[in-house]
Scaffold this active site. Structure first.
Site: not given
Lengths: 106, 173
Positions: A104-106, B43
């Site tokens: 996932g990117c988050i 992030n």
């Protein structure tokens, strides 16, 4: 290595090239303790809260929760999550919880 | 496979430990669409255990300016991507309120993907350990002071940025 644990539980297991458990179903709490010790992390109650949340999410949805989901629904603030699982919270937590490498990117 | 091999695998290459990877991002744009790439990359790096420093310069400063960070807009004029994505032909893009409308739509899409608004995203990357710098010259030009910026912002000149980015992978956004 400063922490000791029963590393023999890891011997019969299959890991991918990045050190993630190949079959999430092989996971046991002893494996989590051993993997955490390899990463020089001593598991506390807060660690288990994250591990159990991630395992439950994985069993329900078939994929590891994102860091954002762990902080929002799992109730562990970002700062704390990163200090519990140093060396990249997503990767380190997934390794200990016996889940596949997070994508996932988050 | 021997036990030692397994332990080394879990640890993830001991050579990495000697020289930790570091990413320096330069965020120079302050539109809603261009605020996300540096934040997403920062992030992702932090989640992977890579050290992160972000240098905000020029319009990029809007991303860390408290009063502006959650009001960033997407351009509806001179933006060739506008038509296929939002079905707004360029000649209508200049009408009053168009940019606001497109921004509301984009915020909705971003939220649906599970990404936080800009201000919350900034707090997340700071909590995750990113170092945040505001470009001194741009701040002087825009009459901004440290109080205007998100907590944790350090003010830095370009030469000092050269020092902090030594040995890092640098990415200009």
């Amino acid at each position: 290595m400063t922490l000791t644990a029963d590393f023999s539980v890891l011997e019969t297991l299959e890991f991918d090239d990045d050190g993630f458990l190949a079959n999430a179903s092989d996971w046991t709490e002893d494996i989590a303790i051993a993997v955490a010790a390899v990463l020089e992390i001593e598991l506390t109650e807060m660690h288990w809260q994250v591990i159990n949340f991630a395992r439950a999410e994985f069993e329900a949805n078939g994929e590891a929760p994102t860091i954002r989901r762990i902080t929002k629904a799992g109730g562990v603030p970002t700062k704390e999550l990163y200090s519990l699982f140093p060396g990249g919270a997503a990767k380190t937590a997934a390794k200990i919880a016996g889940l596949p490498k997070p994508t996932g990117c988050i | 496979m021997t036990n030692a091999d397994i332990l080394a695998k879990i640890k993830g290459g001991s050579s990495d430990k000697d020289k930790p990877r570091k990413l320096c991002l330069i965020a120079s744009k302050g539109s809603l669409d261009m605020a996300y790439p540096p934040l997403i990359l920062a992030n992702a790096a932090l989640m992977s255990g890579i050290e992160v420093e972000i240098f905000f310069t020029f319009w990029g400063l809007d991303i860390i300016t408290k009063k502006k960070m959650d009001k960033l807009q997407v351009a509806t004029v001179g933006n060739p991507n506008m038509h296929p994505m939002f079905h707004i032909p360029t000649f209508l893009g200049g009408l009053p309120g168009m940019s606001y409308l497109a921004s509301v739509m984009m915020r909705k899409e971003i939220d649906a993907l599970g990404f936080p608004p800009v201000g919350e995203f900034m707090e997340t990357v700071i909590d995750a350990g990113a170092k945040v710098y505001g470009c001194k010259m741009s701040m002087d030009m825009m009459k901004l002071t440290e109080e205007d910026m998100i907590d944790g912002t350090e003010i830095l000149g370009a030469m000092e940025f050269m020092e902090v980015s030594e040995g890092a992978q640098v990415l200009f956004v």
